[in-house]
Design a protein around this motif. Sequence first.
Motif, PDB file in Angstrom:
ATOM      1  N   ILE A 150      -4.610  13.257   3.674  1.00 40.01           N
ATOM      2  CA  ILE A 150      -4.827  14.521   3.549  1.00 40.01           C
ATOM      3  C   ILE A 150      -5.795  15.445   4.303  1.00 40.01           C
ATOM      4  CG2 ILE A 150      -4.710  16.592   1.851  1.00 40.01           C
ATOM      5  CD1 ILE A 150      -3.565  14.493  -0.182  1.00 40.01           C
ATOM      6  N   VAL A 151      -5.832  16.464   4.935  1.00 44.13           N
ATOM      7  CA  VAL A 151      -6.788  16.882   5.848  1.00 44.13           C
ATOM      8  C   VAL A 151      -6.755  18.321   5.815  1.00 44.13           C
ATOM      9  CG1 VAL A 151      -5.444  17.033   8.099  1.00 44.13           C
ATOM     10  CG2 VAL A 151      -8.024  16.460   7.906  1.00 44.13           C
ATOM     11  N   GLY A 152      -7.806  19.170   5.950  1.00 41.17           N
ATOM     12  CA  GLY A 152      -7.875  20.452   6.090  1.00 41.17           C
ATOM     13  C   GLY A 152      -9.039  20.848   5.946  1.00 41.17           C
TER      14      GLY A 152
ATOM     15  N   GLY B  66     -12.059  23.801   0.859  1.00 41.10           N
ATOM     16  CA  GLY B  66     -11.398  24.725  -0.117  1.00 41.10           C
ATOM     17  C   GLY B  66     -10.042  24.639   0.046  1.00 41.10           C
ATOM     18  N   ALA B  67      -9.407  23.945   0.809  1.00 44.70           N
ATOM     19  CA  ALA B  67      -8.028  23.791   1.168  1.00 44.70           C
ATOM     20  C   ALA B  67      -7.266  23.327   0.043  1.00 44.70           C
ATOM     21  CB  ALA B  67      -7.661  23.195   2.463  1.00 44.70           C
ATOM     22  N   GLY B  68      -7.749  22.520  -0.895  1.00 41.05           N
ATOM     23  CA  GLY B  68      -7.093  22.054  -2.041  1.00 41.05           C
ATOM     24  C   GLY B  68      -6.908  20.517  -1.974  1.00 41.05           C
ATOM     25  N   LYS B  69      -7.358  20.012  -1.071  1.00 37.90           N
ATOM     26  CA  LYS B  69      -7.364  18.459  -1.026  1.00 37.90           C
ATOM     27  C   LYS B  69      -7.732  17.750  -2.081  1.00 37.90           C
ATOM     28  CE  LYS B  69      -9.874  18.436   2.854  1.00 37.90           C
ATOM     29  NZ  LYS B  69     -10.523  19.717   2.732  1.00 37.90           N
ATOM     30  N   SER B  70      -9.064  17.847  -2.668  1.00 36.50           N
ATOM     31  CA  SER B  70      -9.533  17.088  -3.694  1.00 36.50           C
ATOM     32  C   SER B  70      -8.754  17.554  -5.180  1.00 36.50           C
ATOM     33  CB  SER B  70     -11.112  17.358  -3.721  1.00 36.50           C
ATOM     34  OG  SER B  70     -11.659  16.614  -2.713  1.00 36.50           O
ATOM     35  N   SER B  71      -8.322  18.880  -5.068  1.00 37.30           N
ATOM     36  CA  SER B  71      -7.746  19.366  -6.234  1.00 37.30           C
ATOM     37  C   SER B  71      -6.228  18.454  -6.500  1.00 37.30           C
ATOM     38  CB  SER B  71      -7.487  20.660  -6.134  1.00 37.30           C
ATOM     39  OG  SER B  71      -8.569  21.497  -6.133  1.00 37.30           O
ATOM     40  N   LEU B  72      -5.659  18.424  -5.076  1.00 34.87           N
ATOM     41  CA  LEU B  72      -4.318  17.615  -5.290  1.00 34.87           C
ATOM     42  C   LEU B  72      -4.670  16.348  -5.783  1.00 34.87           C
ATOM     43  CD1 LEU B  72      -1.222  17.400  -4.882  1.00 34.87           C
ATOM     44  CD2 LEU B  72      -1.886  17.097  -2.375  1.00 34.87           C
ATOM     45  N   LEU B  73      -5.556  15.765  -5.254  1.00 36.26           N
ATOM     46  CA  LEU B  73      -5.762  14.219  -5.962  1.00 36.26           C
ATOM     47  C   LEU B  73      -6.079  14.211  -7.485  1.00 36.26           C
ATOM     48  CD1 LEU B  73      -7.922  12.017  -3.371  1.00 36.26           C
ATOM     49  CD2 LEU B  73      -5.574  12.332  -3.219  1.00 36.26           C
TER      50      LEU B  73
ATOM     51  N   VAL C 237      -7.998  11.836   1.082  1.00 38.79           N
ATOM     52  CA  VAL C 237      -8.599  12.658   1.576  1.00 38.79           C
ATOM     53  C   VAL C 237      -9.666  12.781   2.600  1.00 38.79           C
ATOM     54  CG1 VAL C 237     -10.129  14.879   0.994  1.00 38.79           C
ATOM     55  CG2 VAL C 237      -8.137  14.373  -0.472  1.00 38.79           C
ATOM     56  N   SER C 238      -9.527  13.413   3.578  1.00 42.69           N
ATOM     57  CA  SER C 238     -10.564  13.412   4.679  1.00 42.69           C
ATOM     58  C   SER C 238     -10.797  14.725   5.182  1.00 42.69           C
ATOM     59  CB  SER C 238      -9.984  12.314   6.074  1.00 42.69           C
ATOM     60  OG  SER C 238     -10.858  12.295   6.919  1.00 42.69           O
ATOM     61  N   HIS C 239     -12.018  14.653   5.805  1.00 41.06           N
ATOM     62  CA  HIS C 239     -12.541  15.917   6.321  1.00 41.06           C
ATOM     63  C   HIS C 239     -12.455  15.934   7.839  1.00 41.06           C
ATOM     64  CE1 HIS C 239     -14.081  20.107   5.622  1.00 41.06           C
ATOM     65  NE2 HIS C 239     -14.951  19.918   6.368  1.00 41.06           N
TER      66      HIS C 239
ATOM     67  N   LEU D 182      -1.639  18.282   6.175  1.00 47.75           N
ATOM     68  CA  LEU D 182      -2.514  19.179   6.579  1.00 47.75           C
ATOM     69  C   LEU D 182      -2.167  20.609   5.343  1.00 47.75           C
ATOM     70  CD1 LEU D 182      -4.625  20.920   8.320  1.00 47.75           C
ATOM     71  CD2 LEU D 182      -2.632  21.803   9.588  1.00 47.75           C
ATOM     72  N   MET D 183      -3.431  20.788   4.790  1.00 50.26           N
ATOM     73  CA  MET D 183      -3.553  21.655   3.538  1.00 50.26           C
ATOM     74  C   MET D 183      -4.316  22.707   3.952  1.00 50.26           C
ATOM     75  SD  MET D 183      -3.532  19.691   0.063  1.00 50.26           S
ATOM     76  CE  MET D 183      -3.394  21.151  -0.898  1.00 50.26           C
TER      77      MET D 183
END
Length: 218
Positions: A17-19, A22-29, A169-171, A185-186
């Motif tokens: 998951i990339v983005g 503040g895209a919500g990547k870690s929140s989704l995890l 998650v990756s940045h 992509l989020m």
Amino acid sequence: MVDDVSFTFEAGRLYVIVGPSGAGKSSLLRLLNRMDEPTGGEILFNGEDYHAVEPWELRRKVGFLFQTPHLFEGTVRDNIRYANREITDERIYGCLERVQLRRDMLDAPTDNLSIGEKQRVALARLLATDPLVALLDEPTSALDPANTEAIERLIKHVADEHGITIIMVSHSPDQVVRLKGEALLMSAGRLIEHGPAEELIGNPRSMEGRKYVNGELS
């Protein structure tokens, strides 16, 4: 924040998951591990509502690896046994081998380990529960390039050889391409697009995707 994300993660595959921040990547995890609870919608695991499974039981099947390794005081053995009280030394050796740590490190105090070694121990501890899914929240963000490359190889090995579903998650767009697999992509809490990593990063279909790849979203 996660806003109306609908996606099915298939067993035994690698997802990144990339983005932008503040895209919500870690929140989704965190939602997938029940560290946070959704305010709407539903999350299914093997077709069953998450809330039908106790959180402690779910977290043995859906493990979580943080950005910075959090190890307990004591030895490598102590940390791995904490995740599975009934694990034998032979199985612990197997976990160490899977993350490419030497057997003679089993009784090493965790305070004496490098950060790269600590992240490997944290991954070995996660694997000690025989999870079906591993959630990885930017596991290489605190590592130098050499350790980053080593952890990336381990992640691909675990996904390819052991059939564990990896959701990471990756940045870094470059890291997404190196890991291959499926990329998501989020942006602003929404899932913008998904597809094979090289295609999504090399030729994004959405305006947000093009902005992100061009460095206009960060």
